[in-house]
Design a protein around this motif. Structure first.
Motif, PDB file in Angstrom:
ATOM      1  N   SER A   7       0.823  -1.209   0.000  1.00  0.00           N
ATOM      2  CA  SER A   7       0.000   0.000   0.000  1.00  0.00           C
ATOM      3  C   SER A   7       0.855   1.257   0.000  1.00  0.00           C
ATOM      4  O   SER A   7       0.557   2.223  -0.703  1.00  0.00           O
ATOM      5  CB  SER A   7      -0.926   0.010   1.221  1.00  0.00           C
ATOM      6  OG  SER A   7      -1.853  -1.035   1.129  1.00  0.00           O
ATOM      7  N   ARG A   8       1.912   1.260   0.795  1.00  0.00           N
ATOM      8  CA  ARG A   8       2.797   2.438   0.827  1.00  0.00           C
ATOM      9  C   ARG A   8       3.495   2.630  -0.517  1.00  0.00           C
ATOM     10  O   ARG A   8       3.608   3.752  -1.007  1.00  0.00           O
ATOM     11  CB  ARG A   8       3.807   2.307   1.959  1.00  0.00           C
ATOM     12  CG  ARG A   8       3.204   2.601   3.320  1.00  0.00           C
ATOM     13  CD  ARG A   8       4.267   2.761   4.391  1.00  0.00           C
ATOM     14  NE  ARG A   8       4.938   1.513   4.686  1.00  0.00           N
ATOM     15  CZ  ARG A   8       4.550   0.639   5.613  1.00  0.00           C
ATOM     16  NH1 ARG A   8       3.475   0.883   6.329  1.00  0.00           N
ATOM     17  NH2 ARG A   8       5.219  -0.470   5.821  1.00  0.00           N
ATOM     18  N   GLN A   9       3.942   1.543  -1.128  1.00  0.00           N
ATOM     19  CA  GLN A   9       4.598   1.640  -2.433  1.00  0.00           C
ATOM     20  C   GLN A   9       3.614   2.154  -3.476  1.00  0.00           C
ATOM     21  O   GLN A   9       3.942   3.005  -4.301  1.00  0.00           O
ATOM     22  CB  GLN A   9       5.170   0.286  -2.854  1.00  0.00           C
ATOM     23  CG  GLN A   9       5.875   0.311  -4.186  1.00  0.00           C
ATOM     24  CD  GLN A   9       7.110   1.195  -4.199  1.00  0.00           C
ATOM     25  OE1 GLN A   9       7.666   1.555  -3.181  1.00  0.00           O
ATOM     26  NE2 GLN A   9       7.544   1.553  -5.381  1.00  0.00           N
ATOM     27  N   PHE A  10       2.397   1.629  -3.438  1.00  0.00           N
ATOM     28  CA  PHE A  10       1.355   2.092  -4.356  1.00  0.00           C
ATOM     29  C   PHE A  10       1.141   3.598  -4.189  1.00  0.00           C
ATOM     30  O   PHE A  10       1.083   4.340  -5.170  1.00  0.00           O
ATOM     31  CB  PHE A  10       0.052   1.334  -4.097  1.00  0.00           C
ATOM     32  CG  PHE A  10      -1.105   1.843  -4.904  1.00  0.00           C
ATOM     33  CD1 PHE A  10      -1.248   1.498  -6.235  1.00  0.00           C
ATOM     34  CD2 PHE A  10      -2.058   2.674  -4.330  1.00  0.00           C
ATOM     35  CE1 PHE A  10      -2.317   1.965  -6.980  1.00  0.00           C
ATOM     36  CE2 PHE A  10      -3.124   3.148  -5.064  1.00  0.00           C
ATOM     37  CZ  PHE A  10      -3.260   2.788  -6.393  1.00  0.00           C
ATOM     38  N   SER A  11       1.045   4.050  -2.943  1.00  0.00           N
ATOM     39  CA  SER A  11       0.843   5.480  -2.682  1.00  0.00           C
ATOM     40  C   SER A  11       1.997   6.308  -3.218  1.00  0.00           C
ATOM     41  O   SER A  11       1.783   7.340  -3.848  1.00  0.00           O
ATOM     42  CB  SER A  11       0.687   5.733  -1.182  1.00  0.00           C
ATOM     43  OG  SER A  11      -0.515   5.173  -0.726  1.00  0.00           O
ATOM     44  N   ARG A  12       3.219   5.855  -2.984  1.00  0.00           N
ATOM     45  CA  ARG A  12       4.386   6.608  -3.481  1.00  0.00           C
ATOM     46  C   ARG A  12       4.353   6.720  -4.999  1.00  0.00           C
ATOM     47  O   ARG A  12       4.596   7.798  -5.564  1.00  0.00           O
ATOM     48  CB  ARG A  12       5.680   5.950  -3.027  1.00  0.00           C
ATOM     49  CG  ARG A  12       6.039   6.245  -1.587  1.00  0.00           C
ATOM     50  CD  ARG A  12       7.470   5.827  -1.272  1.00  0.00           C
ATOM     51  NE  ARG A  12       7.637   4.388  -1.249  1.00  0.00           N
ATOM     52  CZ  ARG A  12       7.457   3.612  -0.171  1.00  0.00           C
ATOM     53  NH1 ARG A  12       7.098   4.147   0.971  1.00  0.00           N
ATOM     54  NH2 ARG A  12       7.630   2.310  -0.255  1.00  0.00           N
ATOM     55  N   LEU A  13       4.053   5.624  -5.672  1.00  0.00           N
ATOM     56  CA  LEU A  13       4.013   5.649  -7.137  1.00  0.00           C
ATOM     57  C   LEU A  13       2.870   6.515  -7.657  1.00  0.00           C
ATOM     58  O   LEU A  13       3.028   7.230  -8.652  1.00  0.00           O
ATOM     59  CB  LEU A  13       3.893   4.227  -7.681  1.00  0.00           C
ATOM     60  CG  LEU A  13       5.112   3.344  -7.455  1.00  0.00           C
ATOM     61  CD1 LEU A  13       4.812   1.904  -7.857  1.00  0.00           C
ATOM     62  CD2 LEU A  13       6.323   3.866  -8.202  1.00  0.00           C
ATOM     63  N   MET A  14       1.729   6.483  -6.986  1.00  0.00           N
ATOM     64  CA  MET A  14       0.602   7.300  -7.427  1.00  0.00           C
ATOM     65  C   MET A  14       0.871   8.790  -7.210  1.00  0.00           C
ATOM     66  O   MET A  14       0.427   9.614  -8.010  1.00  0.00           O
ATOM     67  CB  MET A  14      -0.679   6.873  -6.705  1.00  0.00           C
ATOM     68  CG  MET A  14      -1.189   5.516  -7.170  1.00  0.00           C
ATOM     69  SD  MET A  14      -1.447   5.406  -8.962  1.00  0.00           S
ATOM     70  CE  MET A  14      -2.817   6.515  -9.169  1.00  0.00           C
ATOM     71  N   ILE A  15       1.598   9.127  -6.153  1.00  0.00           N
ATOM     72  CA  ILE A  15       1.950  10.530  -5.928  1.00  0.00           C
ATOM     73  C   ILE A  15       2.785  11.048  -7.091  1.00  0.00           C
ATOM     74  O   ILE A  15       2.494  12.108  -7.658  1.00  0.00           O
ATOM     75  CB  ILE A  15       2.683  10.702  -4.586  1.00  0.00           C
ATOM     76  CG1 ILE A  15       1.707  10.464  -3.430  1.00  0.00           C
ATOM     77  CG2 ILE A  15       3.339  12.082  -4.483  1.00  0.00           C
ATOM     78  CD1 ILE A  15       2.375  10.295  -2.086  1.00  0.00           C
ATOM     79  N   VAL A  16       3.799  10.287  -7.482  1.00  0.00           N
ATOM     80  CA  VAL A  16       4.651  10.685  -8.616  1.00  0.00           C
ATOM     81  C   VAL A  16       3.808  10.798  -9.881  1.00  0.00           C
ATOM     82  O   VAL A  16       3.920  11.775 -10.640  1.00  0.00           O
ATOM     83  CB  VAL A  16       5.815   9.688  -8.811  1.00  0.00           C
ATOM     84  CG1 VAL A  16       6.565   9.972 -10.095  1.00  0.00           C
ATOM     85  CG2 VAL A  16       6.752   9.739  -7.614  1.00  0.00           C
ATOM     86  N   HIS A  17       2.953   9.826 -10.109  1.00  0.00           N
ATOM     87  CA  HIS A  17       2.083   9.818 -11.292  1.00  0.00           C
ATOM     88  C   HIS A  17       1.208  11.082 -11.329  1.00  0.00           C
ATOM     89  O   HIS A  17       1.108  11.746 -12.367  1.00  0.00           O
ATOM     90  CB  HIS A  17       1.219   8.552 -11.245  1.00  0.00           C
ATOM     91  CG  HIS A  17       0.077   8.539 -12.199  1.00  0.00           C
ATOM     92  ND1 HIS A  17       0.235   8.286 -13.535  1.00  0.00           N
ATOM     93  CD2 HIS A  17      -1.250   8.747 -11.997  1.00  0.00           C
ATOM     94  CE1 HIS A  17      -0.945   8.342 -14.125  1.00  0.00           C
ATOM     95  NE2 HIS A  17      -1.861   8.615 -13.206  1.00  0.00           N
ATOM     96  N   HIS A  18       0.614  11.437 -10.212  1.00  0.00           N
ATOM     97  CA  HIS A  18      -0.263  12.606 -10.179  1.00  0.00           C
ATOM     98  C   HIS A  18       0.508  13.918 -10.251  1.00  0.00           C
ATOM     99  O   HIS A  18       0.042  14.881 -10.863  1.00  0.00           O
ATOM    100  CB  HIS A  18      -1.173  12.561  -8.943  1.00  0.00           C
ATOM    101  CG  HIS A  18      -2.294  11.594  -9.117  1.00  0.00           C
ATOM    102  ND1 HIS A  18      -2.252  10.313  -8.647  1.00  0.00           N
ATOM    103  CD2 HIS A  18      -3.487  11.725  -9.758  1.00  0.00           C
ATOM    104  CE1 HIS A  18      -3.367   9.693  -8.979  1.00  0.00           C
ATOM    105  NE2 HIS A  18      -4.129  10.517  -9.655  1.00  0.00           N
ATOM    106  N   GLU A  19       1.679  13.963  -9.652  1.00  0.00           N
ATOM    107  CA  GLU A  19       2.509  15.173  -9.785  1.00  0.00           C
ATOM    108  C   GLU A  19       2.867  15.407 -11.246  1.00  0.00           C
ATOM    109  O   GLU A  19       2.815  16.546 -11.730  1.00  0.00           O
ATOM    110  CB  GLU A  19       3.765  15.054  -8.931  1.00  0.00           C
ATOM    111  CG  GLU A  19       3.503  15.178  -7.455  1.00  0.00           C
ATOM    112  CD  GLU A  19       4.710  14.867  -6.587  1.00  0.00           C
ATOM    113  OE1 GLU A  19       4.696  15.291  -5.417  1.00  0.00           O
ATOM    114  OE2 GLU A  19       5.657  14.200  -7.043  1.00  0.00           O
ATOM    115  N   ASP A  20       3.203  14.337 -11.954  1.00  0.00           N
ATOM    116  CA  ASP A  20       3.500  14.463 -13.391  1.00  0.00           C
ATOM    117  C   ASP A  20       2.266  14.906 -14.170  1.00  0.00           C
ATOM    118  O   ASP A  20       2.358  15.746 -15.078  1.00  0.00           O
ATOM    119  CB  ASP A  20       4.026  13.144 -13.946  1.00  0.00           C
ATOM    120  CG  ASP A  20       5.419  12.805 -13.461  1.00  0.00           C
ATOM    121  OD1 ASP A  20       6.115  13.700 -12.923  1.00  0.00           O
ATOM    122  OD2 ASP A  20       5.833  11.633 -13.615  1.00  0.00           O
ATOM    123  N   ALA A  21       1.100  14.367 -13.810  1.00  0.00           N
ATOM    124  CA  ALA A  21      -0.134  14.750 -14.494  1.00  0.00           C
ATOM    125  C   ALA A  21      -0.447  16.233 -14.289  1.00  0.00           C
ATOM    126  O   ALA A  21      -0.910  16.907 -15.211  1.00  0.00           O
ATOM    127  CB  ALA A  21      -1.296  13.888 -13.995  1.00  0.00           C
TER     128      ALA A  21
END
Length: 68
Positions: A7-21
């Motif tokens: 879950s923490r890894q998923f959150s970290r990856l989604m944060i990067v994904h959304h920052e890029d978006a």
């Protein structure tokens, strides 16, 4: 605990994904040639930092309670 790590890894990856978006949407607003794409970008940028900030702070209280 493996679920919490996932879950923490998923959150970290989604944060990067959304920052890029967010950055892509800002670029589209300034330089985009397509009206529909610019309108979509206008809907992404205003609330995005709030959503990213929530994820960066550890998600919901329920998520934090499950992983302690």
């Amino acid at each position: 605990m493996a679920l919490c790590r996932t879950s923490r890894q998923f959150s970290r990856l989604m944060i990067v994904h959304h920052e890029d978006a967010i950055e892509m949407a800002k670029t589209e607003q300034k330089q985009g040639a397509d009206d529909e794409a610019r309108k979509l970008a206008e809907t992404i940028v205003p609330g995005a930092p709030v959503r990213v900030g929530s994820a960066a702070s550890g998600g919901t209280g329920r998520d934090r309670a499950m992983c302690q």
